[in-house]
Design a protein around this motif. Structure first.
Motif, mmCIF file in Angstrom:
data_model
loop_
_atom_site.group_PDB
_atom_site.id
_atom_site.type_symbol
_atom_site.label_atom_id
_atom_site.label_comp_id
_atom_site.label_asym_id
_atom_site.label_seq_id
_atom_site.Cartn_x
_atom_site.Cartn_y
_atom_site.Cartn_z
ATOM 1 N N ILE A 98 0.858 -1.185 0.000
ATOM 2 C CA ILE A 98 0.000 0.000 0.000
ATOM 3 C C ILE A 98 0.896 1.236 0.000
ATOM 4 N N ALA A 99 0.504 2.250 -0.758
ATOM 5 C CA ALA A 99 1.298 3.480 -0.862
ATOM 6 C C ALA A 99 0.864 4.472 0.210
ATOM 7 N N LEU A 100 1.760 5.407 0.542
ATOM 8 C CA LEU A 100 1.492 6.393 1.577
ATOM 9 C C LEU A 100 2.028 7.751 1.146
ATOM 10 N N ALA A 101 1.211 8.783 1.290
ATOM 11 C CA ALA A 101 1.630 10.162 1.045
ATOM 12 C C ALA A 101 1.111 11.022 2.188
ATOM 13 N N ALA A 102 1.709 12.197 2.349
ATOM 14 C CA ALA A 102 1.357 13.035 3.494
ATOM 15 C C ALA A 102 1.298 14.493 3.098
ATOM 16 N N PHE A 103 0.491 15.249 3.848
ATOM 17 C CA PHE A 103 0.540 16.711 3.817
ATOM 18 C C PHE A 103 1.427 17.140 4.982
ATOM 19 N N ASP A 104 2.234 18.184 4.762
ATOM 20 C CA ASP A 104 3.208 18.706 5.724
ATOM 21 C C ASP A 104 4.487 17.869 5.698
ATOM 22 N N ASP A 105 5.375 18.211 4.802
ATOM 23 C CA ASP A 105 6.668 17.559 4.754
ATOM 24 C C ASP A 105 7.494 17.983 5.966
ATOM 25 N N ILE A 106 8.237 17.054 6.521
ATOM 26 C CA ILE A 106 9.091 17.338 7.668
ATOM 27 C C ILE A 106 10.427 16.628 7.475
ATOM 28 N N PRO A 107 11.477 17.070 8.159
ATOM 29 C CA PRO A 107 12.809 16.536 7.883
ATOM 30 C C PRO A 107 12.941 15.028 8.020
ATOM 31 N N TRP A 108 12.223 14.409 8.989
ATOM 32 C CA TRP A 108 12.455 12.983 9.174
ATOM 33 C C TRP A 108 11.786 12.115 8.126
ATOM 34 N N PHE A 109 10.965 12.690 7.238
ATOM 35 C CA PHE A 109 10.392 11.885 6.151
ATOM 36 C C PHE A 109 11.473 11.323 5.226
ATOM 37 N N VAL A 110 12.605 11.985 5.119
ATOM 38 C CA VAL A 110 13.665 11.472 4.243
ATOM 39 C C VAL A 110 14.380 10.290 4.884
ATOM 40 N N HIS A 111 14.167 10.073 6.185
ATOM 41 C CA HIS A 111 14.866 9.002 6.884
ATOM 42 C C HIS A 111 14.018 7.756 7.074
ATOM 43 N N THR A 112 12.732 7.791 6.691
ATOM 44 C CA THR A 112 11.913 6.592 6.783
ATOM 45 C C THR A 112 12.266 5.658 5.630
ATOM 46 N N ASP A 113 11.837 4.413 5.731
ATOM 47 C CA ASP A 113 12.086 3.436 4.670
ATOM 48 C C ASP A 113 10.749 2.907 4.174
ATOM 49 N N PRO A 114 10.318 3.361 2.983
ATOM 50 C CA PRO A 114 10.989 4.295 2.077
ATOM 51 C C PRO A 114 10.723 5.743 2.495
ATOM 52 N N PRO A 115 11.504 6.693 1.966
ATOM 53 C CA PRO A 115 11.207 8.109 2.217
ATOM 54 C C PRO A 115 9.809 8.469 1.716
#
Length: 378
Positions: free
Chosen positions: A267-284
């Motif tokens: 399942i895919a996931l997207a969000a409103f409000d980008d924050i710095p730790w989103f680049v560190h999740t797997d996947p970003p």
């Protein structure tokens, strides 16, 4: 209008006791506190903090009431407010409403009692009589991120509608057709606005937004977890979950992983409000980014204009889509900048021009529109 003396007489206590209750002083007995609060409600008392805020002397202090200090978006917003205020010679006192209207009003009342020169608020809902009274009394005030319709106060906010359209075009280009949303509270302008934008963007591609694909959250991680669990239990779960803020996205990610599923394979996931730790999740995480720092700085400048006798203006800044890899993007097509992949998606038909989403009524002041960056059509 009832006075604090009227409340004291109604409750059978001293004026000092009423003052201590209104300021949450711990020395008041539970019985006295109950009687004072009943008297306040019965008399419709509005604390004199609003009147006391009308003054000619200045303290060079601003008040900031944010919706949730644990939300990284508001943490960054508060930091930018403090930095800009300091640069302009002001200090800032911060109150955390924790998404609770009662706590929001407590902080507003306390800040006005402390003789601040002006107030920045990100309202937790649209029904605060205290906020309306303060605005009518002429308290210098600016709403930031959210606002209360019908209250004549400048608003500094981001327009996420174009970025949400970009997100839906991007998802459509990746082949996704079953898209769901975890919505924020309908009582907040951002909660209702993001659902409207998402629904309108889906309609441009002829995609429905069934009720079962619309989950009600509260901008907290637990609600994101709960709503996502409901999505996953459906006979036909959505292909994409779009969380209308970052904390709900975190809750959604927890729910997906708790089922032993993977993003974006299952399942895919997207969000409103980008924050710095989103680049560190797997996947970003692919996300809509607001210009948070500039929002905070612009809000302070608008408020200082109001305090110092210059005409303040509302300001609207553009949000943008940041593509990463949480929606099934190929690595080579997932830049860390505003999305350009929507225009490159193969076999993505030009959607019919959507009707303009119904705008949430805003306040009356003139709006300075900052033009968005050019975006390619899907």
């Amino acid at each position: 209008m009832a006075s604090i003396k009227d409340v004291a007489a109604e409750a059978g206590v001293s004026v000092a006791t009423v003052s201590r209750v209104l300021n949450d002083h711990p020395s008041v007995s539970s019985d006295a506190r109950t009687r004072v609060l009943r008297a306040v409600a019965a008399l419709g008392y509005r604390p004199n903090a609003v009147a006391r805020s009308l003054r000619t002397d200045q303290t060079r202090t601003l008040g900031l009431v944010i919706s949730d200090v644990l939300n990284p978006y508001f943490t960054e917003l508060a930091r930018s407010v403090e930095e800009e205020a300091r640069a302009l010679g002001y200090s800032v006192i911060i109150g955390n409403a924790d998404e609770r209207p009662d706590l929001q009003d407590h902080h507003v009342r306390t800040l006005l009692d402390r003789r601040i020169d002006g107030l920045l608020v990100s309202p937790t809902d649209g029904g605060s009589p205290l906020m309306l009274d303060a605005a009518r009394a002429g308290t210098p005030m600016v709403f930031v991120d959210r606002w209360i319709p019908g209250v004549d106060v400048p608003v500094v906010r981001a327009d996420g509608q174009s970025a949400v359209r970009d997100l839906v075009a991007h998802l459509y280009g990746l082949g996704h057709r079953r898209l769901a949303i975890i919505a924020g509270p309908a009582a907040t302008t951002t909660g209702s606005e993001r659902v409207q934008a998402f629904r309108a963007a889906l309609a441009a591609y002829g995609l429905p937004l069934p009720d079962v694909y619309t989950g009600q959250g509260d901008f907290q991680a637990e609600s994101g977890r709960r709503v996502t669990e409901g999505f996953l239990d459906l006979p036909e779960p959505p292909e994409v979950v779009f969380a209308a803020d970052n904390l709900m996205a975190l809750g959604a990610l927890d729910a997906i992983r708790a089922r032993g599923l993977r993003v974006p394979d299952d399942i895919a996931l997207a969000a409103f409000d980008d924050i710095p730790w989103f680049v560190h999740t797997d996947p970003p995480v692919t996300a809509v980014a607001q210009p948070t720092g500039e929002l905070g700085r612009a809000a302070v400048r608008a408020l200082v204009d109001r305090i110092e006798g210059r005409p303040p203006q509302s300001v609207t800044l553009p949000a943008r889509l940041v593509v990463r890899r949480s929606c099934g993007e190929p690595p080579e097509a997932a830049p860390e900048t505003a999305s350009e992949t929507a225009s490159e998606a193969p076999h993505s038909p030009e959607p019919p021009r959507p009707p303009a989403p119904q705008a949430v009524p805003g306040p009356a002041p003139a709006v300075t529109e900052v033009p968005a960056t050019n975006r390619s059509k899907p």
